[in-house]
Design a protein around this motif. Sequence first.
Motif: not given
Length: 77
Positions: A30-31, A34-35, A37-38
């Motif tokens: 998940i992390a 998210k990275k 995506s960011d």
Amino acid sequence: MKDKKFIEEVFEIAFGDNAINRNFEYEEVIAELKKFSDDALKWDDIPYVDKVRLDPNFEPTDQEMMSSFGTKWHDAL
């Protein structure tokens, strides 16, 4: 798609081939997603002229083309 296949695909998106068998925790996956995506959102903040300079293969959207001319797309006409 079954849950197991979905999880395997998500792991591979995050960490590459055979990631499901490389002992990553769900939280790590998940992390990483998210990275991704960011980082993708950061590209949206880069001015058009810099995108072209950074990526010679960059093809701007119509909106980027119009906004590169000035405050209104017809300013350059």
